[in-house]
Design a protein around this motif. Sequence first.
Motif, short mmCIF file in Angstrom:
data_model
loop_
_atom_site.label_atom_id
_atom_site.label_comp_id
_atom_site.label_asym_id
_atom_site.label_seq_id
_atom_site.Cartn_x
_atom_site.Cartn_y
_atom_site.Cartn_z
N VAL A 161 0.84 -1.21 0.00
CA VAL A 161 0.00 0.00 0.00
C VAL A 161 0.87 1.26 0.00
CG1 VAL A 161 -1.62 1.35 1.39
CG2 VAL A 161 -2.01 -1.09 1.05
N ALA A 162 1.92 1.27 0.82
CA ALA A 162 2.82 2.42 0.86
C ALA A 162 3.50 2.64 -0.48
CB ALA A 162 3.85 2.24 1.97
N LEU A 163 3.95 1.58 -1.12
CA LEU A 163 4.59 1.70 -2.43
C LEU A 163 3.63 2.26 -3.46
CD1 LEU A 163 6.76 -1.54 -2.87
CD2 LEU A 163 7.56 0.83 -2.78
N ALA A 164 2.41 1.76 -3.49
CA ALA A 164 1.43 2.24 -4.46
C ALA A 164 1.14 3.72 -4.24
CB ALA A 164 0.14 1.42 -4.33
N GLY A 165 0.98 4.12 -2.97
CA GLY A 165 0.74 5.54 -2.69
C GLY A 165 1.90 6.41 -3.11
N GLY A 166 3.13 5.95 -2.87
CA GLY A 166 4.30 6.73 -3.27
C GLY A 166 4.40 6.92 -4.76
N LEU A 167 4.07 5.89 -5.52
CA LEU A 167 4.12 5.99 -6.98
C LEU A 167 3.09 7.00 -7.50
CD1 LEU A 167 4.60 2.24 -8.00
CD2 LEU A 167 6.25 4.11 -8.29
N ILE A 168 1.89 6.97 -6.94
CA ILE A 168 0.83 7.88 -7.40
C ILE A 168 1.19 9.33 -7.08
CG2 ILE A 168 -1.56 8.58 -6.97
CD1 ILE A 168 -2.23 5.60 -6.74
N VAL A 169 1.72 9.58 -5.88
CA VAL A 169 2.12 10.94 -5.54
C VAL A 169 3.26 11.41 -6.43
CG1 VAL A 169 3.08 12.40 -3.72
CG2 VAL A 169 1.32 10.73 -3.15
N ALA A 170 4.21 10.52 -6.70
CA ALA A 170 5.35 10.88 -7.55
C ALA A 170 4.91 11.24 -8.97
CB ALA A 170 6.36 9.73 -7.59
N LEU A 171 3.94 10.51 -9.50
CA LEU A 171 3.51 10.70 -10.88
C LEU A 171 2.53 11.86 -11.05
CD1 LEU A 171 3.04 6.97 -11.95
CD2 LEU A 171 4.88 8.51 -12.63
N PHE A 172 1.66 12.07 -10.06
CA PHE A 172 0.55 13.01 -10.27
C PHE A 172 0.49 14.15 -9.26
CE2 PHE A 172 -0.87 8.78 -11.80
CZ PHE A 172 -1.00 9.09 -13.14
N GLY A 173 1.34 14.14 -8.23
CA GLY A 173 1.32 15.22 -7.25
C GLY A 173 1.83 16.52 -7.83
N VAL A 174 1.44 17.64 -7.22
CA VAL A 174 1.91 18.96 -7.65
C VAL A 174 2.77 19.55 -6.53
CG1 VAL A 174 -0.03 19.41 -9.18
CG2 VAL A 174 -0.20 20.06 -6.77
N GLU A 175 3.71 20.41 -6.91
CA GLU A 175 4.61 21.03 -5.94
C GLU A 175 4.01 22.34 -5.42
OE1 GLU A 175 6.88 21.55 -3.28
OE2 GLU A 175 7.53 19.84 -4.50
N THR A 176 4.06 22.55 -4.11
CA THR A 176 3.47 23.74 -3.50
C THR A 176 4.48 24.60 -2.75
OG1 THR A 176 2.92 22.48 -1.50
CG2 THR A 176 1.24 22.58 -3.22
N ARG A 177 5.73 24.25 -2.80
CA ARG A 177 6.75 24.96 -2.04
C ARG A 177 6.80 26.44 -2.43
NH1 ARG A 177 12.85 23.07 -3.03
NH2 ARG A 177 12.00 23.33 -5.12
N ASN A 178 6.78 27.33 -1.42
CA ASN A 178 6.90 28.78 -1.59
C ASN A 178 5.79 29.39 -2.45
OD1 ASN A 178 9.21 28.94 0.00
ND2 ASN A 178 10.58 28.61 -1.74
N LYS A 179 4.64 28.73 -2.52
CA LYS A 179 3.52 29.26 -3.30
C LYS A 179 2.58 30.06 -2.40
CE LYS A 179 4.67 26.86 -7.03
NZ LYS A 179 5.16 27.48 -8.28
N ILE A 180 2.17 31.24 -2.85
CA ILE A 180 1.16 32.02 -2.13
C ILE A 180 -0.19 31.33 -2.32
CG2 ILE A 180 -0.05 34.24 -2.01
CD1 ILE A 180 2.55 35.55 -2.93
#
Length: 463
Positions: A438-457
């Motif tokens: 389950v952890a591996l599957a979640g990590g792959l999905i976040v890696a492929l489809f997640g967006v970066e929010t660092r330093n965003k207003i």
Amino acid sequence: MSTTDSGAAAVSPALSEAAVAARIERLPRAPWQVRARMVIGVATFFDAFDALSVAYVLPVLAVAWGLQPTQIALAISIGFFGQLVGALAVGVVAERWGRIPVATLSVLVFSLGSLALAFSPNFVFFLVVRFIQGIGLGAEVPVAATYIAEITGAHKRGRFVLLYELVFPAGLLVAAVAGFWIVPNLGWQWMFILGALPALIALYLRRKMPESPRWLQRAGRDEEADRVLRHVEETTRRETGKELPEPAPVDASHVSRRASWRDLFAGIYLRRTLVVWVLWFSAYLTTYGLTAWLPTIYRTIYKLSLNDSLLYSLVTTGAGLLGAAIYAFTIDIVGRRVALAGGLLIGGILLLILTGLGAGSAPEVLLWSSLAYLWISAVSLTAYLYTPELYPTRVRAFGVGVASAWLRIASILGPFVVSAVISSSGNITIVFLIFGAVALAGGLIVALFGVETRNKILEEFSP
């Protein structure tokens, strides 16, 4: 009055969302923000303390009340059922009533529930009160995370928020230490009596903490929003000894005034919503599935003494605090997506290694589960930073509440997965195999489809 005061001095009849955001973004870090983080954080600390307390009293209650594995799983999961109700309700209520009143009420509910648990005469009473208490627990954490995100500017928001979130693993660690000593020496009831202390914090919350200016503006309470901003601006000047810069323009022209639950699935938010749901489910299925059951696993599967079972679990909890601290100081460097995906992937691989080794001894389980927990628990906390950044103010509390509902669903399922495996086959390696996958599957999905929010207003990134 200096020219640097002009942003605070000019009060328009309708204070815009862009103006509120600009005035928050220009604020440097000041002691009042740390105080706010600490007050909200103390409530979250006891939330964590109480969440783990049940794991440390169950080895005693299981014997005293003659509980079967399915009953133990129910005792763990019933609180998460209540938390699911609280998490789903908190978004709607917090968008209507505000962040501080809802945080205050939720703290009171779980504090008084904890006190009642200390006087449980039987298993049924324990279950009923645990469910009610869970409603307060489920509501408090998402609204607290929303509030901290809304009073914090984009610059180094990750470190600021995760330093606040460190109180959660600290609460888990204190619960582990307390459980290790209190349960054998004073009795299990004292764990829940200590968990009632946040009732005092609730009174302070209601009287001293300012409401979120972002929420006040969205609620049409512009004068209150301006008054709160004036107060924090003046407090910042006094505490830092510096004049504030002019507010830099923030592009919020595309912000909609209307709010709807459909916003979670419209336009750019559909992908964000689905990814963050997977993130919460995969991280918390593993963290709560393991931590809630580890003391009992050591006691029943590996036949350790009560003290040794609690001590082993204490080590794992300490690893979680270390992981969270590492993330707090690196999250603004590596970014959200890398940290979230990487933590799940590494944690999943470590659990699969434990599976391959056969989990043949308690020390082997201690080593590999602690290493995995170091990574995955840090991901679990980072979800509270990441999720509020993905949604606009009009539905931020609702979005965080619904996302954290997947935490509750995972937390309900996790203990029952362990119970089903133990009852049917007794092969504990299957548990680690499931959680690792389950952890591996979640990590792959976040890696492929997640967006970066660092330093965003927030207003620009989440219109």
